[in-house]
Design a protein around this motif. Structure first.
Motif, PDB file in Angstrom:
ATOM      1  N   VAL A   1       0.854  -1.191   0.000  1.00  0.00           N
ATOM      2  CA  VAL A   1       0.000   0.000   0.000  1.00  0.00           C
ATOM      3  C   VAL A   1       0.889   1.239   0.000  1.00  0.00           C
ATOM      4  CG1 VAL A   1      -1.907   1.192   1.129  1.00  0.00           C
ATOM      5  CG2 VAL A   1      -1.662  -1.283   1.394  1.00  0.00           C
ATOM      6  N   PRO A   2       0.883   2.037  -1.055  1.00  0.00           N
ATOM      7  CA  PRO A   2       1.747   3.210  -1.100  1.00  0.00           C
ATOM      8  C   PRO A   2       1.165   4.394  -0.331  1.00  0.00           C
ATOM      9  CG  PRO A   2       0.508   3.044  -3.137  1.00  0.00           C
ATOM     10  CD  PRO A   2       0.138   1.842  -2.310  1.00  0.00           C
ATOM     11  N   ASP A   3       2.023   5.352  -0.036  1.00  0.00           N
ATOM     12  CA  ASP A   3       1.598   6.673   0.471  1.00  0.00           C
ATOM     13  C   ASP A   3       0.860   6.601   1.799  1.00  0.00           C
ATOM     14  OD1 ASP A   3       2.641   7.775  -1.866  1.00  0.00           O
ATOM     15  OD2 ASP A   3       0.748   7.544  -2.918  1.00  0.00           O
ATOM     16  N   VAL A   4       1.298   5.728   2.696  1.00  0.00           N
ATOM     17  CA  VAL A   4       0.722   5.692   4.039  1.00  0.00           C
ATOM     18  C   VAL A   4       1.745   6.265   5.004  1.00  0.00           C
ATOM     19  CG1 VAL A   4      -0.188   4.246   5.890  1.00  0.00           C
ATOM     20  CG2 VAL A   4      -0.708   3.695   3.514  1.00  0.00           C
ATOM     21  N   GLU A   5       1.337   7.258   5.780  1.00  0.00           N
ATOM     22  CA  GLU A   5       2.237   7.912   6.717  1.00  0.00           C
ATOM     23  C   GLU A   5       2.739   6.912   7.751  1.00  0.00           C
ATOM     24  OE1 GLU A   5       2.134  11.399  10.188  1.00  0.00           O
ATOM     25  OE2 GLU A   5       0.351  10.913   9.015  1.00  0.00           O
ATOM     26  N   ILE A   6       4.049   6.928   8.012  1.00  0.00           N
ATOM     27  CA  ILE A   6       4.597   6.027   9.014  1.00  0.00           C
ATOM     28  C   ILE A   6       4.930   6.796  10.277  1.00  0.00           C
ATOM     29  CG2 ILE A   6       5.580   4.542   7.241  1.00  0.00           C
ATOM     30  CD1 ILE A   6       8.342   5.591   8.057  1.00  0.00           C
ATOM     31  N   THR A   7       4.817   6.116  11.407  1.00  0.00           N
ATOM     32  CA  THR A   7       5.157   6.703  12.697  1.00  0.00           C
ATOM     33  C   THR A   7       5.873   5.655  13.521  1.00  0.00           C
ATOM     34  OG1 THR A   7       3.028   6.052  13.638  1.00  0.00           O
ATOM     35  CG2 THR A   7       3.178   8.263  12.706  1.00  0.00           C
ATOM     36  N   GLU A   8       6.841   6.090  14.302  1.00  0.00           N
ATOM     37  CA  GLU A   8       7.596   5.169  15.137  1.00  0.00           C
ATOM     38  C   GLU A   8       6.793   4.750  16.363  1.00  0.00           C
ATOM     39  OE1 GLU A   8      10.653   2.700  16.222  1.00  0.00           O
ATOM     40  OE2 GLU A   8      10.400   3.812  14.362  1.00  0.00           O
ATOM     41  N   GLU A   9       6.031   5.679  16.916  1.00  0.00           N
ATOM     42  CA  GLU A   9       5.275   5.387  18.126  1.00  0.00           C
ATOM     43  C   GLU A   9       3.847   4.956  17.787  1.00  0.00           C
ATOM     44  OE1 GLU A   9       6.661   5.274  21.041  1.00  0.00           O
ATOM     45  OE2 GLU A   9       8.556   5.850  20.119  1.00  0.00           O
ATOM     46  N   PRO A  10       3.206   4.235  18.707  1.00  0.00           N
ATOM     47  CA  PRO A  10       1.804   3.871  18.484  1.00  0.00           C
ATOM     48  C   PRO A  10       0.942   5.113  18.334  1.00  0.00           C
ATOM     49  CG  PRO A  10       2.719   2.669  20.352  1.00  0.00           C
ATOM     50  CD  PRO A  10       3.721   3.723  19.976  1.00  0.00           C
ATOM     51  N   ARG A  11       0.011   5.090  17.431  1.00  0.00           N
ATOM     52  CA  ARG A  11      -0.914   6.207  17.307  1.00  0.00           C
ATOM     53  C   ARG A  11      -2.289   5.649  16.971  1.00  0.00           C
ATOM     54  NH1 ARG A  11      -2.922   8.137  12.555  1.00  0.00           N
ATOM     55  NH2 ARG A  11      -2.002   7.449  10.583  1.00  0.00           N
ATOM     56  N   ARG A  12      -3.295   6.494  17.181  1.00  0.00           N
ATOM     57  CA  ARG A  12      -4.658   6.059  16.902  1.00  0.00           C
ATOM     58  C   ARG A  12      -4.985   6.244  15.425  1.00  0.00           C
ATOM     59  NH1 ARG A  12      -8.025   4.772  20.949  1.00  0.00           N
ATOM     60  NH2 ARG A  12      -7.256   5.061  23.055  1.00  0.00           N
ATOM     61  N   TRP A  13      -5.547   5.217  14.836  1.00  0.00           N
ATOM     62  CA  TRP A  13      -6.131   5.327  13.507  1.00  0.00           C
ATOM     63  C   TRP A  13      -7.629   5.569  13.672  1.00  0.00           C
ATOM     64  CZ3 TRP A  13      -4.947   1.975   8.653  1.00  0.00           C
ATOM     65  CH2 TRP A  13      -3.736   2.387   8.091  1.00  0.00           C
ATOM     66  N   THR A  14      -8.220   6.209  12.683  1.00  0.00           N
ATOM     67  CA  THR A  14      -9.669   6.440  12.672  1.00  0.00           C
ATOM     68  C   THR A  14     -10.289   5.546  11.606  1.00  0.00           C
ATOM     69  OG1 THR A  14      -9.385   8.729  13.400  1.00  0.00           O
ATOM     70  CG2 THR A  14     -11.483   8.161  12.377  1.00  0.00           C
ATOM     71  N   TYR A  15     -11.376   4.875  11.980  1.00  0.00           N
ATOM     72  CA  TYR A  15     -12.020   3.900  11.109  1.00  0.00           C
ATOM     73  C   TYR A  15     -13.460   4.322  10.840  1.00  0.00           C
ATOM     74  CZ  TYR A  15      -8.105   1.205  12.952  1.00  0.00           C
ATOM     75  OH  TYR A  15      -6.852   0.798  13.325  1.00  0.00           O
ATOM     76  N   GLY A  16     -13.886   4.206   9.593  1.00  0.00           N
ATOM     77  CA  GLY A  16     -15.241   4.558   9.206  1.00  0.00           C
ATOM     78  C   GLY A  16     -16.100   3.324   8.983  1.00  0.00           C
ATOM     79  N   ALA A  17     -17.301   3.312   9.628  1.00  0.00           N
ATOM     80  CA  ALA A  17     -18.226   2.177   9.514  1.00  0.00           C
ATOM     81  C   ALA A  17     -19.522   2.634   8.864  1.00  0.00           C
ATOM     82  CB  ALA A  17     -18.501   1.587  10.895  1.00  0.00           C
ATOM     83  N   PRO A  18     -19.664   2.502   7.541  1.00  0.00           N
ATOM     84  CA  PRO A  18     -20.919   2.855   6.863  1.00  0.00           C
ATOM     85  C   PRO A  18     -21.890   1.681   6.848  1.00  0.00           C
ATOM     86  CG  PRO A  18     -19.214   2.400   5.242  1.00  0.00           C
ATOM     87  CD  PRO A  18     -18.603   2.144   6.581  1.00  0.00           C
ATOM     88  N   ILE A  19     -23.170   1.965   7.092  1.00  0.00           N
ATOM     89  CA  ILE A  19     -24.232   0.965   7.029  1.00  0.00           C
ATOM     90  C   ILE A  19     -25.306   1.483   6.066  1.00  0.00           C
ATOM     91  CG2 ILE A  19     -26.036  -0.253   8.312  1.00  0.00           C
ATOM     92  CD1 ILE A  19     -23.390  -1.219   9.182  1.00  0.00           C
ATOM     93  N   PHE A  20     -25.889   0.594   5.262  1.00  0.00           N
ATOM     94  CA  PHE A  20     -26.913   0.995   4.298  1.00  0.00           C
ATOM     95  C   PHE A  20     -28.301   0.876   4.932  1.00  0.00           C
ATOM     96  CE2 PHE A  20     -23.493  -0.320   1.334  1.00  0.00           C
ATOM     97  CZ  PHE A  20     -23.358   0.879   0.647  1.00  0.00           C
ATOM     98  N   GLU A  21     -28.889   2.014   5.301  1.00  0.00           N
ATOM     99  CA  GLU A  21     -30.230   2.003   5.880  1.00  0.00           C
ATOM    100  C   GLU A  21     -31.249   1.687   4.788  1.00  0.00           C
ATOM    101  OE1 GLU A  21     -33.163   4.796   8.631  1.00  0.00           O
ATOM    102  OE2 GLU A  21     -31.380   5.670   7.683  1.00  0.00           O
TER     103      GLU A  21
END
Length: 509
Positions: A247-267
C-alpha cells in the motif's frame, strides 16, 4: 551517502574503514526514509560452508513451523537450537560483515535471520515464557544483549540446556541481525513493493522490511517484539497461499498512534436471494433507495472524519455500487487533497471463469484498485448455504510500518478454524460482515483473543441481513461495528449496535 531503492534506504560510502563497527539505526535517526546503517569495508567473499543437506534440514524445519503449524517437543527443539549455535559460530564473519559486498557463493544473512527467528518461535510455549522477563533497555535488556553479542562474535558459550541462557542468546541474536539488516537493499533489487524481493529461495516464507518499533515493550511476547525492522510471514498456511499487496503513500510513525475507522451501514438495504440447487443460495442484488446519495454521504463522512480505513459490510456492494464508491473517492482530487489510506468496498457474489466467489475489492487513496479477496468459509440463511467456491488465499496488505489482514465474516468469526490469522503477525484486521447478534458476538470473541496474543486491532462492520420482501425487526439495529482494542466496557454486542448510517471508531494500532 548513496541512495538505493525508491523507499529511500541508504548505504554508507564504501571507505568506512576495515574496523568500522556495525550498529543498528538509533531511535532518533528519523523514519525509514532516512535510515542509516554503518558498515565495514570487508567484502563477504568467503564461500558458505552450509551443505545442501544442512540447508534442506532448515527449510523443512521452517516449513513444519510456518506451513504445517507443527509443535515441537523439547528434545526436537534442542536439536535445532544446537544446529543454530553451530551454524552461527561457523558463519560469524557473514554476520559481522552484513551490508558489505558478497561473493556469489556467500550465505545470505537473511537466511540466518530466518533460522534464528524460527528457532525462537518454535520454542515450546511453557519454556518460552522466560522471554517475557527480558527487558528492552538497561542491564540484561535486549538492546544491551545484542550489542554484547556482536562484540563476542555471536558466540554461545553457556550451558545449552539452560533455559535462561537459550532465550537471552536467541532474543539478542534475532534483534541483532534484524537491526543490522535494516535498510539494506535485497539481492534482487528494491525491497519496496514486490513480494518477489521478499522471498528466500527454498524457504516457504517472506522476509518483509517493515519498521515496527512500536511493538517493543517490556513483558511482551516473542511473537510481538522479536523483530522491529522485519516480519517473517509464511507464503502458505496449510493449503492457502499468502498474497502480499504493498500500500503506497501511508504515513509512518515510530510510536503507536490512533487510527480512525469509518463504519458505513446501508439504511433500508435488503438482499435479493436466489436459490441454487436444493439447499444453496446466492445474493443477486442489494436494492437500496437513493443509492447515490447514500454512498456520497458515507464517503463525505469518512473524509470529514479523517478516516484512515473505511469498510462497507459484506454482500452490500454489487458492481454498480462499487463504481459509485470509486467515483466518490476520486471526486475533485485537485481541490480536496484528503484521501483514505485503505477502503474495503464490502463484497458481492461474482462469477469468474465459471466459478462463484464472495469477493471484496480493496482500494487505496482516491479509489485506485489495490487487490481483491475471496471469502473462504460459507454461512447459512434459512436452511440454505452460501453456494460459492472457497477462496484459496490469505491477503496481507503491507505498508512501511504495519501489516493489515482482510477477512470476510465467517472467515474470522468461525470457531472451527481461526488460527490462520495468528500466523500472520498482523497489526490490523479489516472485516466486512453480515448477520445477527450471534455473528457479532463471535467476532468480538475472536477479536479479544487476537488482541491479547498479537496486539492486533480488529475492525468489523456488519450489516443486519434483511431479505427483500421482509422488514427488519424493530428491535434490531441497522448493524454492528467495533474497533478493538477499545476502552473499558466497550467490547460487547450491546454497545457495538449501530443505528446510524455512519459511525467513527478510533483505536491504537
Amino acid at each position: 551517502m548513496r541512495r538505493v531503492g525508491n523507499l529511500g534506504k541508504w548505504l554508507p560510502p564504501r571507505n568506512q574503514g576495515k574496523n568500522a563497527r556495525l550498529r543498528p539505526p538509533s531511535e532518533d535517526e528519523g523514519s525509514i526514509l532516512a535510515m542509516k546503517c554503518w558498515l565495514p569495508n570487508d567484502a563477504m567473499n568467503s564461500r558458505s560452508n552450509i551443505t545442501p543437506s544442512e540447508r534442506r534440514k532448515w527449510q523443512k524445519f521452517v516449513r513444519d513451523l510456518l506451513v504445517e503449524r507443527r509443535r515441537f517437543t523439547k528434545n526436537v527443539w534442542l536439536s535445532h537450537f544446537r544446529r543454530l549455535v553451530k551454524n552461527v559460530t561457523a558463519q560469524a564473519d557473514i554476520l559481522i560483515s552484513i551490508g558489505a559486498e558478497r561473493g556469489p557463493d556467500a550465505l545470505d544473512p537473511r537466511e540466518m535471520l530466518i533460522w534464528a527467528w524460527t528457532v525462537l518461535m518454535a520454542k515450546p510455549p511453557e519454556d518460552a515464557q522466560f522471554y517475557l522477563r527480558i527487558p528492552e533497555e538497561g542491564p540484561g535488556g535486549l538492546k544491551e544483549l545484542a550489542d554484547e553479542l556482536r562484540d563476542r562474535r555471536y558466540v554461545f558459550d553457556k550451558l545449552d540446556t539452560a533455559l535462561e541462557c537459550q532465550m537471552r542468546w536467541l532474543g539478542a541474536l534475532v534483534r541483532a541481525i534484524d537491526a543490522d539488516l535494516a535498510g539494506i537493499l535485497s539481492p534482487s533489487g528494491s525491497i519496496t513493493n514486490s513480494a518477489e524481493d521478499w522471498e528466500m529461495e527454498g524457504y516457504p516464507c517472506y522476509i518483509v522490511p517493515i519498521r515496527r518499533g512500536y511493538r517493543k515493550g517490556n513483558g511482551k511476547d516473542r511473537a510481538r517484539r522479536a523483530m522491529l525492522y522485519h516480519a517473517i510471514l509464511p507464503r502458505q498456511i496449510g493449503d492457502l497461499a499468502v498474497e502480499l499487496a504493498f500500500v503506497p503513500d501511508v504515513e509512518i510513525t515510530e510510536e503507536p498512534r490512533r487510527w480512525t475507522y469509518g463504519a458505513p451501514i446501508f439504511e433500508g438495504a435488503t438482499v435479493d436471494v436466489e436459490h441454487v440447487g436444493a439447499d444453496g443460495f446466492r445474493v443477486a442484488d442489494a436494492p437500496l433507495a437513493d443509492e447515490e446519495g447514500c454512498v456520497a454521504g458515507h464517503v463525505r463522512s469518512a473524509l470529514d472524519g479523517q478516516c484512515d480505513a473505511l469498510v462497507w459490510p459484506e454482500l452490500t456492494v454489487p458492481k454498480d455500487r462499487l463504481a459509485l464508491i470509486r467515483a466518490e473517492l476520486r471526486r475533485d482530487p485537485l481541490r480536496d487533497p484528503r484521501r483514505i489510506a485503505i477502503t474495503v468496498a464490502g463484497s458481492r457474489h461474482v462469477e469468474v471463469g465459471g466459478k462463484w466467489f464472495n469477493r471484496a475489492e480493496i482500494l487505496f487513496g482516491k479509489g485506485q484498485p489495490l487487490a481483491s479477496y475471496d471469502k473462504r468459509r460459507t454461512f447459512e440463511v434459512e436452511g440454505r448455504f452460501e453456494r460459492i467456491d472457497p477462496g484459496e488465499k490469505m491477503l496481507v496488505l503491507v505498508t512501511e510500518d504495519r501489516l493489515i489482514g482482510v477477512a470476510i465474516c465467517k472467515d474470522f468469526c468461525d470457531d472451527v478454524d481461526n488460527d490462520a490469522y495468528r500466523s500472520l503477525s498482523l497489526d490490523l484486521l479489516l472485516v466486512p460482515s453480515m448477520g445477527k447478534v450471534s455473528t457479532i458476538d463471535a467476532h468480538l470473541r475472536h477479536a479479544k483473543a487476537l488482541q491479547s496474543q498479537q496486539g492486533t486491532v480488529s475492525f468489523v462492520v456488519q450489516q443486519v441481513d434483511v431479505l427483500t420482501g421482509t422488514t427488519r425487526d424493530a428491535k434490531e439495529p441497522l448493524g454492528y461495528s467495533f474497533a478493538s482494542p477499545g476502552g473499558s466496557g466497550t467490547a460487547s454486542s450491546r454497545n457495538s449496535r449501530q443505528s446510524e448510517r455512519f459511525r467513527l471508531h478510533t483505536a491504537r494500532r
